[in-house]
Write an enzyme that holds these catalytic residues in place. Structure first.
Site, PDB file in Angstrom:
ATOM      1  N   ARG A  68       5.720  11.594   3.770  1.00  0.00           N
ATOM      2  CA  ARG A  68       5.508  10.419   4.848  1.00  0.00           C
ATOM      3  C   ARG A  68       6.840   9.962   5.367  1.00  0.00           C
ATOM      4  O   ARG A  68       7.580   9.335   4.432  1.00  0.00           O
ATOM      5  CB  ARG A  68       4.510   9.416   4.117  1.00  0.00           C
ATOM      6  CG  ARG A  68       4.349   8.169   5.118  1.00  0.00           C
ATOM      7  CD  ARG A  68       3.677   7.128   4.663  1.00  0.00           C
ATOM      8  NE  ARG A  68       3.512   6.037   5.520  1.00  0.00           N
ATOM      9  CZ  ARG A  68       3.601   4.772   5.215  1.00  0.00           C
ATOM     10  NH1 ARG A  68       3.681   4.413   4.053  1.00  0.00           N
ATOM     11  NH2 ARG A  68       3.483   3.785   6.321  1.00  0.00           N
ATOM     12  N   ASP A 115       4.513   8.807  10.544  1.00  0.00           N
ATOM     13  CA  ASP A 115       3.568   7.846  10.709  1.00  0.00           C
ATOM     14  C   ASP A 115       3.375   7.635  12.381  1.00  0.00           C
ATOM     15  O   ASP A 115       2.357   7.060  12.841  1.00  0.00           O
ATOM     16  CB  ASP A 115       3.841   6.514  10.225  1.00  0.00           C
ATOM     17  CG  ASP A 115       3.020   6.425   9.121  1.00  0.00           C
ATOM     18  OD1 ASP A 115       2.023   6.633   9.133  1.00  0.00           O
ATOM     19  OD2 ASP A 115       3.671   5.908   7.894  1.00  0.00           O
ATOM     20  N   ASN A 141       0.717  -4.260   2.646  1.00  0.00           N
ATOM     21  CA  ASN A 141       2.378  -4.692   2.683  1.00  0.00           C
ATOM     22  C   ASN A 141       2.769  -4.621   4.163  1.00  0.00           C
ATOM     23  O   ASN A 141       3.302  -5.671   4.556  1.00  0.00           O
ATOM     24  CB  ASN A 141       3.438  -4.270   1.645  1.00  0.00           C
ATOM     25  CG  ASN A 141       3.242  -4.912   0.488  1.00  0.00           C
ATOM     26  OD1 ASN A 141       3.031  -5.774   0.148  1.00  0.00           O
ATOM     27  ND2 ASN A 141       3.489  -3.656  -0.543  1.00  0.00           N
ATOM     28  N   GLY A 142       2.606  -3.465   4.706  1.00  0.00           N
ATOM     29  CA  GLY A 142       2.837  -3.435   6.164  1.00  0.00           C
ATOM     30  C   GLY A 142       1.427  -3.517   6.739  1.00  0.00           C
ATOM     31  O   GLY A 142       0.678  -3.098   6.290  1.00  0.00           O
ATOM     32  N   ASP A 148       3.191 -10.743  -1.856  1.00  0.00           N
ATOM     33  CA  ASP A 148       2.034 -10.210  -2.524  1.00  0.00           C
ATOM     34  C   ASP A 148       0.699 -10.902  -2.181  1.00  0.00           C
ATOM     35  O   ASP A 148       0.603 -12.085  -2.692  1.00  0.00           O
ATOM     36  CB  ASP A 148       2.272  -9.743  -3.935  1.00  0.00           C
ATOM     37  CG  ASP A 148       1.234  -8.620  -4.409  1.00  0.00           C
ATOM     38  OD1 ASP A 148       1.684  -7.690  -4.634  1.00  0.00           O
ATOM     39  OD2 ASP A 148       0.072  -8.851  -4.524  1.00  0.00           O
ATOM     40  N   MET A 149      -0.258 -10.397  -1.567  1.00  0.00           N
ATOM     41  CA  MET A 149      -1.458 -11.308  -1.299  1.00  0.00           C
ATOM     42  C   MET A 149      -2.055 -11.647  -2.603  1.00  0.00           C
ATOM     43  O   MET A 149      -2.707 -12.752  -2.339  1.00  0.00           O
ATOM     44  CB  MET A 149      -2.392 -10.328  -0.316  1.00  0.00           C
ATOM     45  CG  MET A 149      -3.590 -10.944   0.046  1.00  0.00           C
ATOM     46  SD  MET A 149      -3.301 -12.355   1.066  1.00  0.00           S
ATOM     47  CE  MET A 149      -3.161 -11.632   2.738  1.00  0.00           C
ATOM     48  N   ARG A 150      -2.108 -10.949  -3.679  1.00  0.00           N
ATOM     49  CA  ARG A 150      -2.806 -11.491  -4.778  1.00  0.00           C
ATOM     50  C   ARG A 150      -2.332 -12.531  -5.460  1.00  0.00           C
ATOM     51  O   ARG A 150      -2.816 -13.634  -5.791  1.00  0.00           O
ATOM     52  CB  ARG A 150      -2.700 -10.028  -5.916  1.00  0.00           C
ATOM     53  CG  ARG A 150      -3.571  -8.990  -5.558  1.00  0.00           C
ATOM     54  CD  ARG A 150      -3.170  -7.842  -6.496  1.00  0.00           C
ATOM     55  NE  ARG A 150      -1.972  -7.169  -5.944  1.00  0.00           N
ATOM     56  CZ  ARG A 150      -1.271  -6.130  -6.206  1.00  0.00           C
ATOM     57  NH1 ARG A 150      -2.100  -5.354  -7.019  1.00  0.00           N
ATOM     58  NH2 ARG A 150      -0.265  -5.542  -5.837  1.00  0.00           N
ATOM     59  N   GLU A 164      -8.878  -3.419   1.842  1.00  0.00           N
ATOM     60  CA  GLU A 164      -9.969  -2.662   0.687  1.00  0.00           C
ATOM     61  C   GLU A 164     -10.024  -3.725  -0.212  1.00  0.00           C
ATOM     62  O   GLU A 164     -11.170  -3.675  -0.893  1.00  0.00           O
ATOM     63  CB  GLU A 164      -9.118  -1.556   0.171  1.00  0.00           C
ATOM     64  CG  GLU A 164      -8.948  -0.419   1.264  1.00  0.00           C
ATOM     65  CD  GLU A 164      -8.241   0.633   0.864  1.00  0.00           C
ATOM     66  OE1 GLU A 164      -7.621   0.776  -0.634  1.00  0.00           O
ATOM     67  OE2 GLU A 164      -7.418   1.446   1.606  1.00  0.00           O
ATOM     68  N   GLU A 212      -3.800   8.272   2.566  1.00  0.00           N
ATOM     69  CA  GLU A 212      -2.660   8.825   3.365  1.00  0.00           C
ATOM     70  C   GLU A 212      -2.421  10.057   2.468  1.00  0.00           C
ATOM     71  O   GLU A 212      -1.963  10.951   3.168  1.00  0.00           O
ATOM     72  CB  GLU A 212      -1.426   7.725   3.567  1.00  0.00           C
ATOM     73  CG  GLU A 212      -1.918   6.608   4.367  1.00  0.00           C
ATOM     74  CD  GLU A 212      -1.084   5.427   4.356  1.00  0.00           C
ATOM     75  OE1 GLU A 212      -1.033   4.788   3.201  1.00  0.00           O
ATOM     76  OE2 GLU A 212      -0.184   5.297   5.139  1.00  0.00           O
TER      77      GLU A 212
HETATM   78  P1  AMP Z   1      -0.335  -1.519   0.184  1.00  0.00           P
HETATM   79  O1  AMP Z   1       0.736  -1.699   1.009  1.00  0.00           O
HETATM   80  O2  AMP Z   1      -1.612  -0.987   1.125  1.00  0.00           O
HETATM   81  O3  AMP Z   1      -0.290  -0.975  -1.076  1.00  0.00           O
HETATM   82  O4  AMP Z   1      -1.210  -3.186   0.155  1.00  0.00           O
HETATM   83  C1  AMP Z   1      -0.399  -3.977  -0.775  1.00  0.00           C
HETATM   84  C2  AMP Z   1      -1.062  -5.353  -0.462  1.00  0.00           C
HETATM   85  O5  AMP Z   1      -2.443  -5.461  -1.042  1.00  0.00           O
HETATM   86  C3  AMP Z   1      -0.257  -6.348  -1.305  1.00  0.00           C
HETATM   87  O6  AMP Z   1      -0.217  -7.464  -0.466  1.00  0.00           O
HETATM   88  C4  AMP Z   1      -1.435  -6.529  -2.314  1.00  0.00           C
HETATM   89  O7  AMP Z   1      -1.281  -8.043  -2.987  1.00  0.00           O
HETATM   90  C5  AMP Z   1      -2.612  -6.309  -1.848  1.00  0.00           C
HETATM   91  N1  AMP Z   1      -3.659  -6.219  -2.571  1.00  0.00           N
HETATM   92  C6  AMP Z   1      -3.930  -5.145  -3.638  1.00  0.00           C
HETATM   93  N2  AMP Z   1      -5.112  -5.451  -4.388  1.00  0.00           N
HETATM   94  C7  AMP Z   1      -5.465  -6.478  -3.839  1.00  0.00           C
HETATM   95  C8  AMP Z   1      -6.605  -7.385  -4.635  1.00  0.00           C
HETATM   96  N3  AMP Z   1      -7.359  -7.190  -5.501  1.00  0.00           N
HETATM   97  N4  AMP Z   1      -7.001  -8.651  -3.748  1.00  0.00           N
HETATM   98  C9  AMP Z   1      -6.073  -9.097  -2.741  1.00  0.00           C
HETATM   99  N5  AMP Z   1      -4.841  -8.164  -2.261  1.00  0.00           N
HETATM  100  C10 AMP Z   1      -4.644  -7.023  -2.915  1.00  0.00           C
END
Ligand code: AMP
Length: 371
Positions: A60, A116, A177-178, A249-251, A303, A352
């Site tokens: 990618r 992309d 993240n993005g 990080d959303m978590r 997701e 992806e």
């Molecule tokens: P990605 O770049 O698609 O891997 O997404 C990463 C983002 O998804 C980060 O901000 C993670 O905190 C968020 N994420 C992954 N799992 C969860 C979850 N169970 N609840 C909330 N956010 C999540």
């Protein structure tokens, strides 16, 4: 898959094979280490016997600029051109190139670069051009390129299956993240939030998204910073990280917002949700042929964070969605709306990696046939 590369805590190596998922904790200081660990794990789990059994590697690459509109075989000449594109994707293209270098050293199979930006080749001038001096466009290729195209392509393929294999009108929110949103008309990209570079559009983990362009000049003077330093801060120190003051990080942010009612964490969540909803609403107005059929949430946040998806949907009364009291699990998605809803809203897992494999396989088969 190597998750949270370069982050000090919580990095994981995930191997998904024959429906068995193995997760191990790791620390990946850089992308080179991550790819080496992936190869080790592929052997350990008997997915490959050794590296010579690999027939082709798909990569990618985030930014193909105006040069790479289709997948391409990695050659020294191609790599020189890719290096020239680094200023357009300073967070991503260097990592992609670093991994490519490691893989080319370790494996003799062809390396296929999948971009992309390619999916967005169909965005018309109407949505592609910035109202800036024409020469910037003509001589410097300043225009919207759009990203997350591999993910959008995968989702569109899956939506077509749900739509009797016919083209679809959809708004897809790739929230990771993005983060970006794309509107797809008759299965082709019509508009998307990211622009010349992946910093545009939505607020993201560490990226600011679209902001007043004068902030650069104002902050350069007010804080005595160089353009390079400001660009770095807008890419790496902004977005969810900046507003929450906690994490990108959303978590981590949700934990603080929900368990401690932390104000800045709550603010970060709400600003993020509002910006996604604003673009979704705007894009319903971009579609010219037929109604919007699908609204899809995908990637890490889309997701997994039900609360974020609900937060966004709560800001979209304009769509008049008829939501299910409880989301319904289907074979390849989670249905959020009922049959009376004018638009079908859903959560769908993107893939992806699978899309890159399919494109890589098609590329190598076609090239072998042509030889
Ligand atoms: P990605 O770049 O698609 O891997 O997404 C990463 C983002 O998804 C980060 O901000 C993670 O905190 C968020 N994420 C992954 N799992 C969860 C979850 N169970 N609840 C909330 N956010 C999540």
């Amino acid at each position: 898959m190597a998750d949270r590369v370069t982050l000090e805590k919580g990095s994981e190596l995930v191997i998904n094979h024959n429906n068995v998922k193995t997760v191990t904790s790791h620390f990946f200081p850089d992308h080179e280490t991550a790819i080496q660990e992936i190869f080790k794990a592929l052997k350990k789990h008997h997915i490959i016997k050794d590296l010579t059994t690999i027939k082709a590697v798909g990569h990618r690459i985030v930014h193909g600029g105006s040069i790479f509109r289709e997948p391409v075989l990695a050659t020294p000449a191609v790599i020189v051109k890719l290096k020239a594109l680094i200023p357009l994707a300073p967070l991503h293209n260097p990592a992609g190139l670093a991994v490519l270098k490691v893989v080319m050293k370790m494996i003799s199979a062809p390396n296929i670069l999948v971009f992309d930006t390619s999916f967005h080749n169909t965005i018309p001038e109407l949505h592609r051009l910035y109202p800036v001096p024409w020469k910037w466009y003509q001589e410097n290729a300043v225009k919207k390129y759009g990203f997350h195209g591999i993910s959008y392509q995968y989702i569109v393929t899956m939506l077509e299956k749900l739509n009797d294999h016919k083209p679809v009108n959809a708004i897809i929110c790739h929230l990771g993240n993005g983060s970006s949103v794309a509107v797809v008309e008759k299965s082709k990209s019509l508009n998307t939030t990211m622009g010349l570079t992946p910093i545009g559009g939505l607020m993201m983990g560490t990226r600011c998204g679209t902001i007043d362009p004068s902030i650069h000049n104002y902050i350069a003077t007010a804080r005595n910073l160089s353009l390079t330093e400001i660009t770095h801060q807008l890419n790496k120190k902004s977005g969810l990280l900046a507003i929450s003051g906690i994490s990108s990080d959303m978590r981590d942010i949700e934990k603080k917002a929900f368990t401690e009612k932390n104000h800045r964490a709550q603010l970060a969540l709400n600003i993020y949700a509002q910006k996604v909803a604003d673009y979704v609403a705007k894009y319903t107005n971009n579609l010219m042929t037929g109604p919007l059929q699908y609204l899809v949430f995908t990637a890490g946040i889309g997701e997994n964070s039900q609360t974020m998806v609900q937060n966004i949907l709560g800001r979209l009364p304009i769509l008049a969605l008829k939501l299910n009291a409880h989301p319904v699990k289907k074979a390849n998605h989670i249905l959020l709306t009922n049959s009376a809803s004018p638009i079908t809203a859903m959560v769908m897992k993107t893939n992806e990696e699978l899309m890159i494999c399919k494109i890589t396989a098609a590329f190598t088969t076609q090239n072998n046939n042509e030889q």
